[in-house]
Design a protein around this motif. Structure first.
Motif, PDB file in Angstrom:
ATOM      1  N   LEU A 235       0.992  -0.931  -0.263  1.00 28.32           N
ATOM      2  CA  LEU A 235       0.402  -0.184   0.126  1.00 28.32           C
ATOM      3  C   LEU A 235       0.975   1.533  -0.215  1.00 28.32           C
ATOM      4  CD1 LEU A 235      -3.247   1.504   0.943  1.00 28.32           C
ATOM      5  CD2 LEU A 235      -2.409   1.345   3.305  1.00 28.32           C
ATOM      6  N   ASN A 236       1.907   1.471   1.092  1.00 26.83           N
ATOM      7  CA  ASN A 236       2.597   2.071   0.807  1.00 26.83           C
ATOM      8  C   ASN A 236       3.198   2.565   0.216  1.00 26.83           C
ATOM      9  OD1 ASN A 236       2.196   3.198   3.596  1.00 26.83           O
ATOM     10  ND2 ASN A 236       3.762   1.879   4.983  1.00 26.83           N
ATOM     11  N   TYR A 237       3.384   1.952  -0.967  1.00 24.44           N
ATOM     12  CA  TYR A 237       4.085   1.587  -1.869  1.00 24.44           C
ATOM     13  C   TYR A 237       3.584   2.620  -3.312  1.00 24.44           C
ATOM     14  CZ  TYR A 237       7.055   0.850  -6.425  1.00 24.44           C
ATOM     15  OH  TYR A 237       7.428   0.837  -8.318  1.00 24.44           O
ATOM     16  N   GLY A 238       2.501   1.802  -3.264  1.00 26.05           N
ATOM     17  CA  GLY A 238       1.590   2.384  -4.607  1.00 26.05           C
ATOM     18  C   GLY A 238       0.861   4.430  -4.331  1.00 26.05           C
ATOM     19  N   VAL A 239       0.451   4.740  -2.676  1.00 30.91           N
ATOM     20  CA  VAL A 239      -0.016   5.487  -2.394  1.00 30.91           C
ATOM     21  C   VAL A 239       1.407   6.963  -2.793  1.00 30.91           C
ATOM     22  CG1 VAL A 239      -0.365   6.889  -0.217  1.00 30.91           C
ATOM     23  CG2 VAL A 239      -0.988   4.934  -0.701  1.00 30.91           C
ATOM     24  N   ASN A 240       3.035   6.109  -2.371  1.00 31.41           N
ATOM     25  CA  ASN A 240       4.168   7.119  -2.186  1.00 31.41           C
ATOM     26  C   ASN A 240       4.500   7.538  -3.635  1.00 31.41           C
ATOM     27  OD1 ASN A 240       4.955   7.871   0.271  1.00 31.41           O
ATOM     28  ND2 ASN A 240       4.901   5.999   0.548  1.00 31.41           N
ATOM     29  N   GLY A 241       4.115   6.648  -4.722  1.00 33.38           N
ATOM     30  CA  GLY A 241       4.435   6.421  -6.213  1.00 33.38           C
ATOM     31  C   GLY A 241       3.254   7.101  -6.408  1.00 33.38           C
ATOM     32  N   VAL A 242       2.435   7.174  -6.370  1.00 34.53           N
ATOM     33  CA  VAL A 242       1.849   8.757  -6.344  1.00 34.53           C
ATOM     34  C   VAL A 242       1.855   9.767  -6.106  1.00 34.53           C
ATOM     35  CG1 VAL A 242      -1.352   9.306  -6.653  1.00 34.53           C
ATOM     36  CG2 VAL A 242      -0.349   6.873  -6.913  1.00 34.53           C
ATOM     37  N   GLU A 243       2.146   9.984  -5.471  1.00 33.30           N
ATOM     38  CA  GLU A 243       2.478  11.329  -4.239  1.00 33.30           C
ATOM     39  C   GLU A 243       3.871  12.174  -5.269  1.00 33.30           C
ATOM     40  OE1 GLU A 243       0.450  13.204  -2.694  1.00 33.30           O
ATOM     41  OE2 GLU A 243      -0.776  11.639  -2.376  1.00 33.30           O
ATOM     42  N   TYR A 244       4.731  11.083  -5.863  1.00 29.91           N
ATOM     43  CA  TYR A 244       5.655  11.076  -6.369  1.00 29.91           C
ATOM     44  C   TYR A 244       5.328  11.761  -8.078  1.00 29.91           C
ATOM     45  CZ  TYR A 244       8.836  10.450  -2.271  1.00 29.91           C
ATOM     46  OH  TYR A 244       9.694  10.452  -1.346  1.00 29.91           O
ATOM     47  N   ALA A 245       4.878  10.520  -8.473  1.00 28.14           N
ATOM     48  CA  ALA A 245       4.402  10.746  -9.327  1.00 28.14           C
ATOM     49  C   ALA A 245       3.741  12.174 -10.067  1.00 28.14           C
ATOM     50  CB  ALA A 245       3.754   9.544 -10.334  1.00 28.14           C
ATOM     51  N   ILE A 246       2.533  12.919  -9.323  1.00 28.18           N
ATOM     52  CA  ILE A 246       2.343  13.624  -9.336  1.00 28.18           C
ATOM     53  C   ILE A 246       3.474  15.316  -9.472  1.00 28.18           C
ATOM     54  CG2 ILE A 246       0.692  15.602  -7.950  1.00 28.18           C
ATOM     55  CD1 ILE A 246      -0.822  13.017  -7.297  1.00 28.18           C
ATOM     56  N   GLN A 247       4.304  15.130  -8.638  1.00 28.99           N
ATOM     57  CA  GLN A 247       5.115  16.313  -8.704  1.00 28.99           C
ATOM     58  C   GLN A 247       6.003  16.155  -9.001  1.00 28.99           C
ATOM     59  OE1 GLN A 247       8.472  16.018  -4.565  1.00 28.99           O
ATOM     60  NE2 GLN A 247       6.754  16.758  -3.815  1.00 28.99           N
ATOM     61  N   LEU A 248       6.589  15.188  -9.236  1.00 28.87           N
ATOM     62  CA  LEU A 248       8.308  14.983 -10.431  1.00 28.87           C
ATOM     63  C   LEU A 248       7.087  15.408 -11.860  1.00 28.87           C
ATOM     64  CD1 LEU A 248       9.756  11.730  -9.687  1.00 28.87           C
ATOM     65  CD2 LEU A 248      10.300  14.236  -9.142  1.00 28.87           C
ATOM     66  N   ASN A 254       6.867  22.771 -15.778  1.00 28.67           N
ATOM     67  CA  ASN A 254       7.027  23.960 -15.063  1.00 28.67           C
ATOM     68  C   ASN A 254       6.364  24.557 -14.409  1.00 28.67           C
ATOM     69  OD1 ASN A 254      10.231  24.150 -16.158  1.00 28.67           O
ATOM     70  ND2 ASN A 254       9.056  24.037 -18.145  1.00 28.67           N
ATOM     71  N   THR A 255       5.684  23.470 -13.871  1.00 25.78           N
ATOM     72  CA  THR A 255       4.505  24.234 -12.819  1.00 25.78           C
ATOM     73  C   THR A 255       5.256  25.277 -11.169  1.00 25.78           C
ATOM     74  OG1 THR A 255       3.130  22.494 -13.237  1.00 25.78           O
ATOM     75  CG2 THR A 255       2.278  23.556 -11.014  1.00 25.78           C
ATOM     76  N   SER A 256       4.280  26.401 -11.280  1.00 25.15           N
ATOM     77  CA  SER A 256       4.807  26.850 -10.131  1.00 25.15           C
ATOM     78  C   SER A 256       5.210  26.144  -8.325  1.00 25.15           C
ATOM     79  CB  SER A 256       3.991  28.186  -9.405  1.00 25.15           C
ATOM     80  OG  SER A 256       2.585  27.754  -9.180  1.00 25.15           O
ATOM     81  N   ALA A 257       6.291  26.538  -7.840  1.00 25.66           N
ATOM     82  CA  ALA A 257       6.446  25.670  -6.570  1.00 25.66           C
ATOM     83  C   ALA A 257       5.034  25.830  -5.645  1.00 25.66           C
ATOM     84  CB  ALA A 257       7.672  26.125  -5.918  1.00 25.66           C
ATOM     85  N   THR A 258       4.037  26.685  -5.120  1.00 25.68           N
ATOM     86  CA  THR A 258       2.584  26.809  -4.913  1.00 25.68           C
ATOM     87  C   THR A 258       1.789  26.154  -5.319  1.00 25.68           C
ATOM     88  OG1 THR A 258       3.381  29.318  -4.740  1.00 25.68           O
ATOM     89  CG2 THR A 258       1.247  28.510  -4.118  1.00 25.68           C
ATOM     90  N   LEU A 259       2.135  26.019  -6.344  1.00 27.74           N
ATOM     91  CA  LEU A 259       0.549  25.386  -6.973  1.00 27.74           C
ATOM     92  C   LEU A 259       0.909  23.729  -6.908  1.00 27.74           C
ATOM     93  CD1 LEU A 259      -0.264  26.764 -10.892  1.00 27.74           C
ATOM     94  CD2 LEU A 259      -1.312  26.233  -8.427  1.00 27.74           C
ATOM     95  N   ILE A 260       2.848  23.054  -6.976  1.00 28.47           N
ATOM     96  CA  ILE A 260       3.157  21.791  -6.527  1.00 28.47           C
ATOM     97  C   ILE A 260       2.535  21.345  -4.530  1.00 28.47           C
ATOM     98  CG2 ILE A 260       4.695  20.401  -6.299  1.00 28.47           C
ATOM     99  CD1 ILE A 260       6.595  21.562  -8.589  1.00 28.47           C
ATOM    100  N   GLY A 261       3.642  22.707  -4.153  1.00 36.10           N
ATOM    101  CA  GLY A 261       3.203  22.956  -2.743  1.00 36.10           C
ATOM    102  C   GLY A 261       1.161  22.505  -2.166  1.00 36.10           C
ATOM    103  N   TYR A 319      -5.332  19.324 -13.775  1.00 33.25           N
ATOM    104  CA  TYR A 319      -4.449  20.038 -12.511  1.00 33.25           C
ATOM    105  C   TYR A 319      -6.151  19.434 -11.075  1.00 33.25           C
ATOM    106  CZ  TYR A 319      -2.564  22.010  -8.558  1.00 33.25           C
ATOM    107  OH  TYR A 319      -2.149  22.311  -7.481  1.00 33.25           O
ATOM    108  N   ALA A 320      -6.900  20.580 -11.964  1.00 38.55           N
ATOM    109  CA  ALA A 320      -8.039  20.280 -10.668  1.00 38.55           C
ATOM    110  C   ALA A 320      -8.411  18.437 -10.441  1.00 38.55           C
ATOM    111  CB  ALA A 320      -8.270  20.890 -11.284  1.00 38.55           C
ATOM    112  N   LEU A 321      -8.358  17.934 -11.772  1.00 34.20           N
ATOM    113  CA  LEU A 321      -8.453  16.696 -11.677  1.00 34.20           C
ATOM    114  C   LEU A 321      -7.778  15.584 -11.081  1.00 34.20           C
ATOM    115  CD1 LEU A 321     -10.256  13.714 -11.796  1.00 34.20           C
ATOM    116  CD2 LEU A 321      -9.160  13.846 -14.017  1.00 34.20           C
ATOM    117  N   VAL A 322      -6.652  16.044 -10.785  1.00 30.02           N
ATOM    118  CA  VAL A 322      -5.334  14.832 -10.136  1.00 30.02           C
ATOM    119  C   VAL A 322      -5.314  16.249  -8.344  1.00 30.02           C
ATOM    120  CG1 VAL A 322      -3.131  15.249  -9.324  1.00 30.02           C
ATOM    121  CG2 VAL A 322      -4.020  14.572 -11.873  1.00 30.02           C
ATOM    122  N   PHE A 323      -5.973  17.685  -8.216  1.00 30.43           N
ATOM    123  CA  PHE A 323      -5.676  18.036  -7.057  1.00 30.43           C
ATOM    124  C   PHE A 323      -6.219  17.322  -5.978  1.00 30.43           C
ATOM    125  CE2 PHE A 323      -7.764  20.953  -4.485  1.00 30.43           C
ATOM    126  CZ  PHE A 323      -6.144  21.328  -3.731  1.00 30.43           C
TER     127      PHE A 323
END
Length: 422
Positions: A235-248, A254-261, A319-323
């Protein structure tokens, strides 16, 4: 006065709780503030999503390897002192990153070494805080105490990610400087804890190796815990993988750091809601059934992301869907922690809390250490949607494991824990 409010007030009346809570909160705030900044810094000094991904992976591997032995070390020494030492290392580690960044001397290899060493120390000593909580809070109140902590963490993360991104935008070294200051506050608060030394440093005790083996043996001889370890690892592998995939992926665009945050803030906000729900549900619902529903819910949340960033979907809509989809994922995490981990810690001996925490978290996070590197490597090959599909498949696998485990399904609610077996 409700039962919940009375219990929460008793937390603050408990000796040492206020000092412990302050130390833990400052440390958590420092970790939240620097999390996004480290990824941004890694990408900035390397220019590669793969390199930025391996930065997180190297740090997590170092943390997990060190924590294998850290739990035993924590159980054999005064935990207050270890919290102070861990905070001091945090001040030195992230203060040095801030200084190097400000002097324009920070390179990727240097950031990799510093982040890895800092994570190793954190893994070795970090369990001292959680291990100490069990000696401050009673067994019956432990699930609610965990719910309160998860709500606190979610509140911190709501502000931590966008604030970290904002500070990075002002000056890349600034979030690391603030992080160092927060670790200093954590150490100062920990020094106010007045826990009995004899509880953590008994005169007669087995060897380090004996304590180490006894902690892992206790956990590995409990069939329920073995199942939880495996399911949690996937589970943790999958959840963290999703988070890193979105972030990277957002970094690539070239999305702004504020929107990534803001992505992290969204999931933190729903975790806060989940923490309130966990506090109300912790002693009212059967643990097993609630855990099964939570795992299924996570899969349902990730599925809509497969539609994002397609050829016919705009970046704004994607972005809205992923958010939204990512944010809703945060709801069940505090419930899983409060119920499942609360049950395990409540059944574990107080003197073994550090070792039990490590024997659970190390296997559960073993795979997730590679989530960052996996996301960084898969994105150029499979694209965003293909990468999400891979991690969704791992979430589905963990859900099947939980649903097929009769031991997990039979875990009762909190008032039945005294007679329940692991």
């Amino acid at each position: 006065m409700t039962e919940t409010s009375a219990v929460r007030r008793s937390f603050w009346r408990a000796p040492n709780y206020a000092a412990w809570f302050t130390a833990d909160t400052a440390s958590a705030a420092g970790g939240s503030l620097r999390a996004l900044a480290v990824s941004l810094a890694g990408y900035a000094v390397s220019g590669s999503t793969a390199a930025a991904g391996w930065l997180g992976t190297a740090a997590l591997i170092a943390q997990q390897v060190a924590s294998v032995f850290g739990g035993t070390f924590v159980d054999r020494h005064e935990r207050r002192t270890l919290i102070v030492v861990n905070a001091a290392v945090g001040v030195c580690t992230w203060g040095s990153v801030a200084a190097l960044f400000a002097a324009r001397m920070l390179t990727y290899p240097l950031l990799l070494v510093i982040a890895t060493l800092g994570s190793a120390v954190s893994g070795f000593l970090g369990s001292a805080t959680d291990a100490m909580l069990r000696s401050i809070i009673g067994v019956r109140d432990y699930p609610k105490a965990l719910s309160l902590n998860r709500g606190r963490d979610a509140t911190i993360n709501i502000a931590g990610n966008p604030v970290g991104g904002f500070l990075y935008g002002v000056a890349p070294w600034l979030p690391f400087l603030v992080t160092a200051c927060l670790y200093a506050l954590s150490g100062a608060a920990a020094r106010r804890i007045r826990a009995p030394r004899k509880a953590h440093a008994p005169t007669a005790r087995p060897s380090f190796f004996g304590d180490f083996v006894s902690g892992w043996s206790w956990s590995l001889h409990k069939p329920l815990l073995v199942t939880v370890m495996i399911a949690a690892a996937v589970l943790n592998y999958g959840v963290n993988g999703v988070e890193y995939a979105i972030q990277l992926h957002l970094m690539q665009l070239n999305t702004s750091a504020t929107l990534i945050g803001a992505i992290g803030s969204g999931i933190a906000a729903t975790m806060l809601v989940g923490a309130f729900a966990a506090a109300r549900l912790s002693d009212r619902v059967p643990v097993g059934g609630c855990i099964c529903v939570s795992f299924v819910f996570l899969c349902v949340c990730v599925a809509p992301m497969l539609l994002a960033y397609g050829p016919s979907v705009s970046r704004g809509a994607s972005y809205a869907l992923v958010f939204v989809a990512n944010a809703v994922m945060g709801l069940p995490f505090p419930i899983i922690d409060a119920l499942l981990l609360g049950f395990v810690y409540a059944k574990a001996p107080t003197s073994m809390q550090g070792r039990i925490a490590v024997s659970l978290t190390v296997p559960a996070q073993a795979l997730s250490a590679f989530s960052s590197a996996s996301a960084g490597a898969l994105l150029p090959v499979l694209g965003f949607r293909g990468t999400i599909a891979v991690f969704l498949a791992t979430l589905a696998l963990s859900t099947v494991m939980v649903l097929c485990s009769a031991r997990i399904r039979r875990i009762p609610r909190a008032d039945g824990w005294d007679t329940a077996e692991l």
